[in-house]
Enzyme design. Sequence first.
Site, PDB file in Angstrom:
ATOM      1  N   LYS A 175     -23.691  86.710  31.368  1.00  0.00           N
ATOM      2  CA  LYS A 175     -22.587  85.888  31.892  1.00  0.00           C
ATOM      3  C   LYS A 175     -22.784  85.623  33.380  1.00  0.00           C
ATOM      4  O   LYS A 175     -22.987  86.547  34.152  1.00  0.00           O
ATOM      5  CB  LYS A 175     -21.250  86.597  31.683  1.00  0.00           C
ATOM      6  CG  LYS A 175     -20.883  86.787  30.226  1.00  0.00           C
ATOM      7  CD  LYS A 175     -19.560  87.522  30.084  1.00  0.00           C
ATOM      8  CE  LYS A 175     -19.616  88.914  30.648  1.00  0.00           C
ATOM      9  NZ  LYS A 175     -18.439  89.734  30.305  1.00  0.00           N
ATOM     10  N   THR A 207      -8.653  84.644  37.093  1.00  0.00           N
ATOM     11  CA  THR A 207      -9.746  84.898  36.148  1.00  0.00           C
ATOM     12  C   THR A 207      -9.696  86.335  35.636  1.00  0.00           C
ATOM     13  O   THR A 207     -10.696  86.869  35.184  1.00  0.00           O
ATOM     14  CB  THR A 207     -11.119  84.647  36.814  1.00  0.00           C
ATOM     15  OG1 THR A 207     -11.202  85.464  37.994  1.00  0.00           O
ATOM     16  CG2 THR A 207     -11.324  83.196  37.171  1.00  0.00           C
ATOM     17  N   GLY A 209      -9.550  89.097  33.191  1.00  0.00           N
ATOM     18  CA  GLY A 209      -9.748  89.197  31.743  1.00  0.00           C
ATOM     19  C   GLY A 209     -10.638  88.143  31.116  1.00  0.00           C
ATOM     20  O   GLY A 209     -10.710  88.043  29.892  1.00  0.00           O
ATOM     21  N   THR A 210     -11.347  87.373  31.936  1.00  0.00           N
ATOM     22  CA  THR A 210     -12.244  86.358  31.347  1.00  0.00           C
ATOM     23  C   THR A 210     -13.290  87.005  30.435  1.00  0.00           C
ATOM     24  O   THR A 210     -13.601  86.482  29.369  1.00  0.00           O
ATOM     25  CB  THR A 210     -12.978  85.544  32.439  1.00  0.00           C
ATOM     26  OG1 THR A 210     -13.509  86.457  33.401  1.00  0.00           O
ATOM     27  CG2 THR A 210     -12.073  84.553  33.118  1.00  0.00           C
ATOM     28  N   GLY A 211     -13.819  88.145  30.885  1.00  0.00           N
ATOM     29  CA  GLY A 211     -14.891  88.797  30.126  1.00  0.00           C
ATOM     30  C   GLY A 211     -14.398  89.347  28.792  1.00  0.00           C
ATOM     31  O   GLY A 211     -15.019  89.129  27.743  1.00  0.00           O
ATOM     32  N   CYS A 212     -13.269  90.045  28.817  1.00  0.00           N
ATOM     33  CA  CYS A 212     -12.685  90.594  27.575  1.00  0.00           C
ATOM     34  C   CYS A 212     -12.380  89.462  26.607  1.00  0.00           C
ATOM     35  O   CYS A 212     -12.664  89.541  25.405  1.00  0.00           O
ATOM     36  CB  CYS A 212     -11.372  91.320  27.858  1.00  0.00           C
ATOM     37  SG  CYS A 212     -11.461  92.568  29.125  1.00  0.00           S
TER      38      CYS A 212
END
Length: 265
Positions: A175, A207, A209-212
């Site tokens: 990412k 942004t 929590g974008t990864g979760c």
Amino acid sequence: MKGRVLIIAGSDSGGGAGIQADIKAVTALNGFAMTAIAALTAQNTEGVFGIHAVPVDFVRLQMRLCLTDLGADCLKTGMLATAAMIEGVVAEIEANAAAVPLVVDPVMVAKGGDRLLAEDATTALIERLLPRATLITPNLPEAEVLSGLRIAGLDDMALVGRRLLDKGVQAVLMKGGHLPGPQATDVLVTPQGIERYESPRIATRHTHGTGCTLASAIATGIAQGLPLADAVRRARDYVLEAIRTAPGYGKGHGPLNHAHTVRSS
Ligand SMILES: Nc1ncnc2c1ncn2[C@@H]1O[C@H](COP(=O)(O)OP(=O)(O)OP(=O)(O)O)[C@@H](O)[C@H]1O
Ligand SMILES: [Mg+2]
């Protein structure tokens, strides 16, 4: 509704990341979310102010009860906090979900800089969890820790992704949210080749929590039978729109709009 996703991760009281983001993302994409909560965090958009561990056996019990009754079409792990938790989760997967696809989001540090994985747990992550993973979704700092290599730009993302395949994972989504530049670029690396996904970088502090959210959205696609590349594309589109329409709550890294697929009438 289609696709059962069992999420093993930490709870975020602020609702923007962790289990809460996971459930919202799975639901917004028409999947069915189940959870084994591995840690409680007292958290808001400004940071993580407390972590309450859940006993490993109780996490395993949550997993076992879901897997042996409701069943799962994909598993997703997020914050696992300690080496002992990783060991326990892997043992439960081996006992009751050995054939179920597994998306590993190798969460180490929260957006605000708070540690979510003990430093001595990295070895367990690499040796026990990665070899079981269908897909891992490291951000760039995580990919550097897992590979021991520096990532200075896009070319390095593909190179390091290939090195991570050597750890036994079937696919790596590198990412690029942490790289500067006008595009947010993610790179999917599989033994078959490399696929780049580009989207305009949105200038925003919202942004959290974008990864979760991305990892759970991908897990939903896999659970619904989408090919991996399509699951990644749909998940990125979902996250991008969720960033674009973020509600603006909180004084720090604000949450996304997970509900943009929901029709209010
Ligand atoms: N400002 C942005 N504009 C557009 N896309 C973004 C932006 N920031 C992140 N993304 C996308 O969001 C997804 C998550 O990437 P990111 O690198 O932020 O993950 P992360 O660091 O694990 O997030 P988290 O801190 O929530 O765990 C990726 O698909 C990335 O390209
Ligand atoms: Mg992350």
